[in-house]
Enzyme design. Structure first.
Site, PDB file in Angstrom:
ATOM      1  N   GLY A 114      -7.988  10.704  15.653  1.00  0.00           N
ATOM      2  CA  GLY A 114      -9.431  10.851  15.706  1.00  0.00           C
ATOM      3  C   GLY A 114      -9.924  10.935  17.135  1.00  0.00           C
TER       4      GLY A 114
ATOM      5  CE  LYS B 132      -2.620   6.479  36.953  1.00  0.00           C
ATOM      6  NZ  LYS B 132      -3.183   5.509  37.910  1.00  0.00           N
TER       7      LYS B 132
ATOM      8  CB  VAL C 148      -8.874   7.685  28.536  1.00  0.00           C
ATOM      9  CG1 VAL C 148      -8.575   8.327  29.881  1.00  0.00           C
ATOM     10  CG2 VAL C 148      -8.638   8.680  27.407  1.00  0.00           C
TER      11      VAL C 148
ATOM     12  CD  GLU D 179      -4.443   0.891  23.490  1.00  0.00           C
ATOM     13  OE1 GLU D 179      -3.989  -0.020  22.796  1.00  0.00           O
ATOM     14  OE2 GLU D 179      -3.702   1.750  24.014  1.00  0.00           O
TER      15      GLU D 179
HETATM   16 MO1  MOS Z   1      -2.348   1.243  19.647  1.00  0.00          MO
HETATM   17  S1  MOS Z   1      -2.601  -0.743  19.471  1.00  0.00           S
HETATM   18  O1  MOS Z   1      -1.448   1.554  20.868  1.00  0.00           O
HETATM   19  O2  MOS Z   1      -2.610   2.195  18.402  1.00  0.00           O
END
Ligand code: MOS
Length: 758
Positions: A478, A713, A715, A717
């Site tokens: 998503g 890199k 983005v 979390e």
């Molecule tokens: Mo995640 S907790 O890397 O979907």
């Protein structure tokens, strides 16, 4: 409808660099028009419905099930219980690999948590299966539920999360604390949280002999195929997973779970396709969650406000039968400079389902408390929290001395502060009011997230008509992966994104790695880039070796791919289109393939993190204690931005999740029974639109040539990590009340200052 939907953009052609364009989502129209098919949308011929019956006790055993009555219910076809459940080829109590959790698949009559499957009812209709499950009338032998710090079993552990060390020490903590002018020491608690993806965990399983096709949302297809193959005793190539779309994963769809395995088993046993979709309540148990933590931080500072010691200790809850510990204290490792840093974890066994990765696993819980503790330390030093961070952020990775890729963090601090209007913030709390008399507070937090890179493979096919097909298995959760990955592939192929057909979400495609850890774009993207370059190299070889081509003889000089043509590097006017090259060669296509992984030498020499800073405003009703987050500004440096529209959207999502962690989310357990009392979206609070503050995300440019050749890199979390502390610190600044447990509630502000009551 086939779930293997391929798509093209329908947007105007853009010229120049494909990367960096704010293209809208390729799958957007499919999704908003309901044409995107999710796992449970599949209805193969002759399909049966499966429903799990789940335990209502937290510990003990099932002593009786009224199978006869349930089986007599019209439409019920079969009931799987420990008494008749067909064998599995892998022992579910054995860990198959570090990422393979133990699962509950009716291996015995034992109960280890509320919501554990205790039977699977299969019927001709969903209604009959649901009713059959209700008629089982389980009887139990009940043991006391251990669901709290006071009665769970503490244990020492060598590792946390998946294979991370549980204890890391640099320097001498006792000496650092002894040398400090100020020491703050405080206890913090973070709650259990559940992923609550909109789409439930679901599977439609269809066997053909010893081959099985699984329609299921899945973040880790190759790993899952191998695990299912082991459970069902079939070759890995006999497992086909189709996961074209996910309605949210957040980590919970990266691991196997018992209900899905049981449904697949039932399909094989009954020789008919079987569908299972968990209810909302059933997702509070067997499919992972963010485990509770109890954390202690001790921070020593000298008279200049520099850290002399940073000690972060975490007790992390897991289940009674498996280990996944939030690597919470590790959040204190990579960010702040201190002569002494000690992080350590202990485990706590509770009668719950096993926790698992959930959006910034570890970092979310750990940076929440670290950033509050840093705020408390700043207050102790009489310093502005931003000034305190600037005095203490690390120039190189603490402990290893590996250089961070840039000073991007400093820019995040300054740009974020500027956009927010931080300057002039009063040091003392309870100094600001708005025109309605609400208390106003401003807080900030540092954001940081590591940069994992998963091995991945991809294929790029240049076709005679000048278009391309690019393929990699990884799913789009998503977040817009299809779109960003197609942009990367288009760039490598010298094509516009709308000339690139992108195909993913099926395990038979080249392994796209794990869609997790905020590492999907970098991992699958690098593989796609390399596959594209391989295709171009093969095309170039066809042209430069042929005397009829204007590129003949350019082999040593090289060519560049641009807008569907190859140009000689030494003479840009000599060029030829892909269509012409393939036509002359009489080839329908040229296929590039690639594998990509992290450069281990670069990883050993350089610290690899995304950075950011988040600034929050909250308003608190001085009479009622009601808290509203009103404004969030985040500035993030996460390498090269492929699609700023999607990246900003990821930051917004992370920041909303952070505000949610700070103010809303908590699964509340009735400790008498071990039941979660709010296992539904009415009472498990997540932010609705009215809870979402004004959001601003600033994309700080960062060029990191080491993290991977594309400089990308993650983005997904990082937005959570700075935000939780920022909001909590703003609540303190508004009210003068320091709350040390999450989520912060009205009663924390009204009842008093001791918030460690949990
Ligand atoms: Mo995640 S907790 O890397 O979907």
């Amino acid at each position: 409808m086939s779930p293997e939907i391929a798509s093209r953009t329908t947007q105007p052609r853009r010229h120049g660099s494909n990367a960096g364009q704010p293209l809208t989502r390729r799958d957007g129209v499919l999704k908003v028009t309901g044409r995107a098919t999710y796992a449970a949308d599949n209805h193969p011929e002759g399909m049966l419905y499966a429903v799990t019956a789940v335990s209502r006790i937290a510990r003990g055993r099932v002593t009786a099930l009224d199978v006869a009555t349930a089986k007599a219910h019209p439409g019920v076809v079969e009931i799987l219980t420990p008494a008749n459940r067909p064998p599995l080829a892998h022992d579910p109590e054995e860990k198959m690999m570090p990422f393979g959790f133990r699962v509950e698949v009716l291996q015995n009559d034992g109960v280890r948590y509320v919501g554990q499957p205790i039977a699977l009812v299969v019927a001709e209709t969903l209604e009959a299966a649901t009713e059959g499950a209700a008629l089982l009338n389980p009887q139990y032998e009940v043991a006391d539920a251990r669901t709290n710090l006071s009665n769970g079993d503490r244990f020492d552990t060598a590792s946390v999360s998946i294979g991370m060390p549980a204890r890391t020490a640099h320097g001498d903590i006792a000496a650092g604390l002894a040398a400090a002018t100020h020491v703050i020491e405080a206890d913090y608690a973070t709650p259990a949280q559940y992923h609550n993806a909109m789409e439930p965990h679901a599977v439609v399983a269809e066997w053909d002999g010893d081959r099985v096709t699984l329609d299921m949302p899945n973040q880790a297809m190759a790993l899952s195929c191998a695990s299912y193959a082991a459970y069902f005793g079939i070759p890995v190539e006999n497992v086909l997973i189709r996961s074209p779309f996910l309605g949210g994963g957040f980590g919970s769809k990266a691991i196997l779970n018992g209900p899905q395995i049981l449904a697949i088993l039932a399909a094989r046993m009954l020789k008919r396709p079987v569908k299972l979709a968990l209810t909302r309540a059933q997702m509070y148990g067997p499919v992972g969650h963010r485990g509770r933590t109890w954390q202690k931080l001790r921070i020593g500072t000298d008279s200049e406000g520099r850290l002399t010691a940073l000690h972060h200790h975490a007790v992390c809850a897991t289940s009674s039968f498996d280990e996944f510990l939030e690597a919470a204290a590790n959040a204190s490792l990579p960010l702040y400079e201190s002569p002494a840093i000690l992080v350590e974890h202990e485990g706590l066994r509770l009668d719950t389902g096993t926790p698992g990765p959930m959006r910034a696993p570890g970092e979310a819980s750990g940076s929440a408390t670290l950033e509050v503790a840093m705020d408390e330390a700043a207050v102790a030093c009489g310093m502005d929290p931003l000034e305190f961070r600037l005095a203490n952020y690390a120039e190189t990775e603490p402990g290893t001395g590996r250089p961070f890729s840039s000073k991007a963090l400093r820019e995040c601090y300054s740009e974020g502060a500027k956009r927010f209007g931080w300057a002039g913030r009063p040091l003392e709390p309870r100094q600001m009011r708005d025109e309605n008399g609400f208390l106003v507070g401003w807080g900030m937090g540092t954001a940081v997230f590591h940069c994992p890179h998963f091995p991945a493979e991809a294929r790029a096919t240049l076709r005679a008509d000048g278009t391309a097909l690019v393929e990699t298995s990884g799913a789009d959760m998503g977040q817009g992966a299809w779109t960003a990955l197609a942009q990367i592939a288009a760039e490598a192929l010298g094509l516009d994104p709308d000339q690139v057909e992108f195909h993913s979400g099926v395990s038979s495609l080249p392994d796209g790695g794990i869609a997790g850890g905020s590492g999907h774009t970098a991992s699958a993207g690098l593989a796609l880039n390399n596959a594209g370059e391989d295709a171009i190299a093969k095309l170039a070889a066809l042209a430069t070796a042929n005397p009829a081509s204007p590129l003949f003889g350019a082999g040593n000089i090289g060519v560049v791919a641009r807008s569907g043509r190859l140009h000689r590097l030494d003479d840009d006017s000599r060029s030829e289109s892909y269509v012409e090259i393939l036509a002359r060669a009489g080839q329908a296509e040229v296929i590039g393939t690639a594998k990509a992984a992290r450069d281990q030498e670069a990883a050993a020499a350089h610290a690899m993190f995304s950075h950011g800073a988040v600034f929050a405003e909250v308003k608190v009703d001085p009479d009622l204690g009601q808290i509203r987050a009103t404004r969030l500004v985040g500035a993030f440096a996460a390498g090269r931005v492929i699609n700023p529209r999607l990246v900003r959207s990821q930051y917004f999502g992370g920041m909303i999740w952070g505000a949610s962690f700070a103010l809303h989310e908590e699964a509340i357990t009735d400790h008498r029974t071990g039941r979660i009392m709010n296992a539904d979206l009415a009472e498990y609070h997540v932010p609705v639109n009215a809870d979402v503050p004004s959001l601003d995300a600033i994309l700080i440019e960062e060029n990191d040539p080491y993290v991977n050749p594309l400089g990308i890199k993650g983005v997904g979390e990082i937005g959570i990590t700075g935000t939780v502390g920022a909001v909590a610190n703003a609540v303190w600044h508004a009210t003068g009340v320091r709350v040390r447990r999450f989520p912060i509630r009205i009663e924390d502000l009204i009842i008093g200052r001791d918030s460690s009551r949990k």
